[in-house]
Design a protein around this motif. Structure first.
Motif, PDB file in Angstrom:
ATOM      1  N   TRP A   3       0.825  -1.202   0.000  1.00 17.87           N
ATOM      2  CA  TRP A   3       0.000   0.000   0.000  1.00 17.87           C
ATOM      3  C   TRP A   3       0.862   1.255   0.000  1.00 17.87           C
ATOM      4  O   TRP A   3       0.426   2.301  -0.491  1.00 17.87           O
ATOM      5  CB  TRP A   3      -0.927  -0.012   1.213  1.00 17.87           C
ATOM      6  N   ARG A   4       2.093   1.140   0.499  1.00 19.71           N
ATOM      7  CA  ARG A   4       2.975   2.307   0.504  1.00 19.71           C
ATOM      8  C   ARG A   4       3.296   2.748  -0.917  1.00 19.71           C
ATOM      9  O   ARG A   4       3.411   3.950  -1.197  1.00 19.71           O
ATOM     10  CB  ARG A   4       4.258   1.986   1.270  1.00 19.71           C
ATOM     11  N   ASP A   5       3.476   1.775  -1.809  1.00 21.32           N
ATOM     12  CA  ASP A   5       3.757   2.107  -3.206  1.00 21.32           C
ATOM     13  C   ASP A   5       2.565   2.805  -3.849  1.00 21.32           C
ATOM     14  O   ASP A   5       2.731   3.743  -4.633  1.00 21.32           O
ATOM     15  CB  ASP A   5       4.105   0.838  -3.982  1.00 21.32           C
ATOM     16  N   VAL A   6       1.368   2.326  -3.531  1.00 24.50           N
ATOM     17  CA  VAL A   6       0.158   2.962  -4.063  1.00 24.50           C
ATOM     18  C   VAL A   6       0.049   4.390  -3.557  1.00 24.50           C
ATOM     19  O   VAL A   6      -0.232   5.325  -4.314  1.00 24.50           O
ATOM     20  CB  VAL A   6      -1.096   2.152  -3.659  1.00 24.50           C
ATOM     21  N   ALA A   7       0.279   4.574  -2.255  1.00 21.60           N
ATOM     22  CA  ALA A   7       0.196   5.915  -1.668  1.00 21.60           C
ATOM     23  C   ALA A   7       1.243   6.846  -2.261  1.00 21.60           C
ATOM     24  O   ALA A   7       0.946   8.010  -2.587  1.00 21.60           O
ATOM     25  CB  ALA A   7       0.359   5.820  -0.152  1.00 21.60           C
ATOM     26  N   PRO A  89       2.290  -7.427  -8.384  1.00 21.50           N
ATOM     27  CA  PRO A  89       0.895  -7.446  -7.919  1.00 21.50           C
ATOM     28  C   PRO A  89       0.664  -6.512  -6.732  1.00 21.50           C
ATOM     29  O   PRO A  89       1.517  -6.332  -5.890  1.00 21.50           O
ATOM     30  CB  PRO A  89       0.737  -8.872  -7.441  1.00 21.50           C
ATOM     31  N   HIS A  90      -0.531  -5.931  -6.714  1.00 20.70           N
ATOM     32  CA  HIS A  90      -1.087  -5.305  -5.527  1.00 20.70           C
ATOM     33  C   HIS A  90      -2.326  -6.111  -5.153  1.00 20.70           C
ATOM     34  O   HIS A  90      -3.002  -6.646  -6.017  1.00 20.70           O
ATOM     35  CB  HIS A  90      -1.548  -3.861  -5.800  1.00 20.70           C
ATOM     36  N   THR A  91      -2.631  -6.170  -3.898  1.00 23.46           N
ATOM     37  CA  THR A  91      -3.927  -6.702  -3.497  1.00 23.46           C
ATOM     38  C   THR A  91      -4.932  -5.555  -3.495  1.00 23.46           C
ATOM     39  O   THR A  91      -4.558  -4.385  -3.476  1.00 23.46           O
ATOM     40  CB  THR A  91      -3.865  -7.330  -2.095  1.00 23.46           C
ATOM     41  N   ALA A  96      -6.886  -0.028  -1.560  1.00 24.60           N
ATOM     42  CA  ALA A  96      -7.784   0.735  -0.691  1.00 24.60           C
ATOM     43  C   ALA A  96      -7.007   1.519   0.358  1.00 24.60           C
ATOM     44  O   ALA A  96      -7.226   2.726   0.545  1.00 24.60           O
ATOM     45  CB  ALA A  96      -8.790  -0.202  -0.026  1.00 24.60           C
ATOM     46  N   VAL A  97      -6.079   0.861   1.041  1.00 30.43           N
ATOM     47  CA  VAL A  97      -5.307   1.527   2.092  1.00 30.43           C
ATOM     48  C   VAL A  97      -4.391   2.583   1.492  1.00 30.43           C
ATOM     49  O   VAL A  97      -4.267   3.699   2.012  1.00 30.43           O
ATOM     50  CB  VAL A  97      -4.497   0.499   2.902  1.00 30.43           C
ATOM     51  N   GLY A  98      -3.731   2.249   0.385  1.00 36.43           N
ATOM     52  CA  GLY A  98      -2.821   3.190  -0.250  1.00 36.43           C
ATOM     53  C   GLY A  98      -3.527   4.442  -0.734  1.00 36.43           C
ATOM     54  O   GLY A  98      -3.004   5.558  -0.588  1.00 36.43           O
ATOM     55  N   LYS A  99      -4.726   4.276  -1.283  1.00 40.35           N
ATOM     56  CA  LYS A  99      -5.482   5.445  -1.731  1.00 40.35           C
ATOM     57  C   LYS A  99      -5.890   6.325  -0.564  1.00 40.35           C
ATOM     58  O   LYS A  99      -5.826   7.556  -0.646  1.00 40.35           O
ATOM     59  CB  LYS A  99      -6.727   4.993  -2.502  1.00 40.35           C
ATOM     60  N   LEU A 100      -6.304   5.703   0.545  1.00 40.84           N
ATOM     61  CA  LEU A 100      -6.670   6.484   1.719  1.00 40.84           C
ATOM     62  C   LEU A 100      -5.467   7.267   2.243  1.00 40.84           C
ATOM     63  O   LEU A 100      -5.565   8.475   2.503  1.00 40.84           O
ATOM     64  CB  LEU A 100      -7.210   5.570   2.815  1.00 40.84           C
TER      65      LEU A 100
END
Length: 272
Positions: A3-7, A89-91, A96-100
């Protein structure tokens, strides 16, 4: 990939967005404008400045936060980027967590900066009486208030793949939580107490807590905790622990995470 990568990707994309910079600049002008009105035109004190600024923040911050978050998932979902992201892959939980986290950071940094700069202007214009130890408190509860609406917006975005539904859901969330909560709460109270208007001035404990559950009411109580402003007096006068400032803090935290959790329940099984 986590999630850190997404954020981090979300924050980097936002830093290149002209719209984000415009929003930050508009917030700064608005906050400084309130200071100018209070100290130059009204010859007010720092407490009256905080009171006026709280009223402006209570209405405008939710709009900014909802606009930043309501298409956080939808835009990538409809554009096909979300499928690519999940193949890295991301789950779905990472998304969801990364976007938040990412959208919260995108909201928090320019808002906190605008508050600090506007606060500096207010301090220069104020004729003493500045409660220095509590200034970070105001910035912190304002950011928390906005992040609660980021969570609400991300939750709405997670819950559906239709742009119209996301837009209607976001508008509805603003109307219910910011505009209509007090009126709806009062109407229910009057119906339950056979239209005895006295109950609006002497609410039972459960009714006080439900009123406090409005994000703007929790924000007002937290501001009242640090500053001598005429806000949220009904909760202070009650003396009940369930409507004290820790309850207000907990309610804003719940507004941040509960909508995301509910949206994720639909998102994790949705057909992308």
């Amino acid at each position: 990939m986590t999630w850190r990568d997404v954020a981090l990707r979300d924050v980097r994309a936002a830093s290149r967005s002209v719209g984000i910079w415009i929003v930050g600049g508009a917030q700064l002008l608005l906050f400084v404008g309130v200071a100018a009105v209070e100290f130059v035109l009204n010859d007010g004190s720092f407490s009256t400045y905080v009171d006026s600024l709280s009223g402006v923040v209570a209405v405008t911050i939710p709009l900014v936060a909802l606009l930043l978050g309501y298409k956080s998932i939808l835009a990538e979902r409809t554009g096909g980027q979300l499928r690519l992201a999940l193949s890295v892959p991301h789950t779905r939980r990472d998304v969801a967590v990364g976007k938040l986290v990412g959208r919260s950071a995108v909201f928090a940094v320019p808002t906190a900066l605008a508050l600090c700069l506007a606060g500096g202007v207010a301090i220069m214009l104020a004729d003493g009486g500045v409660p220095w130890p509590w200034l970070p408190w105001f910035a912190g509860v304002t950011v928390l208030y906005g992040v609660a609406f980021v969570g609400l917006a991300v939750g709405v975005s997670l819950s559906t793949a239709t742009g119209r539904r996301v837009t209607v859901g976001t508008i509805g969330a603003y109307l219910v939580t910011v505009v209509l909560w007090e009126d709806l709460h009062t109407a229910v109270l009057l119906v339950l107490h056979r239209f005895d208007t006295a109950v609006t001035n002497d609410m039972p404990g459960w009714a006080l807590f439900v009123r406090l559950a409005a994000p703007s009411e929790s924000f007002d109580l937290l501001v009242r905790t640090g500053f001598a402003v005429n806000r949220a007096s009904r909760y202070v006068d009650s003396g009940a622990a369930y409507v004290a400032w820790p309850a207000a803090f907990g309610l804003l935290v719940a507004w941040t995470f509960v909508p995301v959790a509910l949206g994720y329940l639909r998102f994790k099984t949705a057909d992308l």
